[in-house]
Design an enzyme around this catalytic site. Structure first.
Site, PDB file in Angstrom:
ATOM      1  CB  CYS A  56      -0.868   0.007   1.282  1.00 38.72           C
ATOM      2  SG  CYS A  56      -2.054  -1.334   1.379  1.00 38.72           S
ATOM      3  CD  GLU A  58      -1.829   3.730   3.706  1.00 39.13           C
ATOM      4  OE1 GLU A  58      -3.267   4.084   3.855  1.00 39.13           O
ATOM      5  OE2 GLU A  58      -1.649   2.948   2.592  1.00 39.13           O
ATOM      6  CB  CYS A  90      -5.906  -1.902   4.651  1.00 37.30           C
ATOM      7  SG  CYS A  90      -4.059  -2.360   4.582  1.00 37.30           S
ATOM      8  CE1 TYR A 127       2.761  -9.066  20.298  1.00 45.28           C
ATOM      9  CE2 TYR A 127       3.031  -8.668  18.066  1.00 45.28           C
ATOM     10  CZ  TYR A 127       3.570  -8.982  19.353  1.00 45.28           C
ATOM     11  OH  TYR A 127       4.818  -9.351  19.320  1.00 45.28           O
ATOM     12  CD1 TRP A 129       6.645  -8.106  15.532  1.00 43.60           C
ATOM     13  CD2 TRP A 129       7.905  -5.996  15.134  1.00 43.60           C
ATOM     14  NE1 TRP A 129       7.992  -8.427  15.014  1.00 43.60           N
ATOM     15  CE2 TRP A 129       8.508  -7.036  14.804  1.00 43.60           C
ATOM     16  CE3 TRP A 129       8.101  -4.723  14.892  1.00 43.60           C
ATOM     17  CZ2 TRP A 129       9.783  -6.983  14.149  1.00 43.60           C
ATOM     18  CZ3 TRP A 129       9.424  -4.434  14.685  1.00 43.60           C
ATOM     19  CH2 TRP A 129      10.223  -5.809  14.035  1.00 43.60           C
TER      20      TRP A 129
END
Length: 145
Positions: A56, A58, A90, A127, A129
């Site tokens: 994407c 972004e 997204c 979450y 990462w």
């Protein structure tokens, strides 16, 4: 007491719209993104659409920003080609943006309802990462053998 809303960076929306209008042609590039680094620079990018799930706009922007030495982004927006206007990130982009820039602001909404929200508002209770990198290394257990 409700928190004050974040101002909308209209210059950033215009930058992304300009890139979408002038660089997104055909089916390969259909979205543009623009981000403002903390030092004020604006970085732009376009997606690389592919049936296998190309990146994407972004995500391309995250790499482009790093290549330009802009490692601390403040706000980001994505704009679709053909006058589609502001498009929210997204799910995959939301997670990556949260992991790279936990304090990032994202411009979302349409028309006169465009607003700026924190990335954590778009992906609550998620979450992170990068959290695994914060854990201190524990020494191995010793045997009592």
């Amino acid at each position: 007491m409700t928190p004050l809303p974040h101002p909308v960076d209209h210059e950033l929306i215009q930058a992304a719209a300009h890139v979408a209008r002038t660089r997104c042609r055909g089916d390969n590039h259909t979205m543009a993104a623009a981000a403002r680094a903390r030092d004020g620079r604006i970085v732009t990018a376009v997606n690389a659409y592919h049936f296998t799930g190309g990146p994407c706009a972004e995500l391309v922007l995250v790499g482009t920003a790093a290549a330009q030495g802009a490692y601390d982004l403040d706000v980001i927006v994505a704009v679709g080609d053909r006058g589609r206007g502001v498009v929210p990130p997204c799910g995959r982009c939301r997670q990556v943006l949260l992991d790279y820039f936990p304090g990032l602001k994202v411009i979302v909404g349409t028309g006169d309802r465009v607003r700026t929200v924190l990335i954590t508002d778009l992906l609550p209770e998620s979450y992170v990462w990068a959290d695994h990198q914060l854990e201190t290394e524990k020494p191995p257990p010793h045997s009592t053998g």
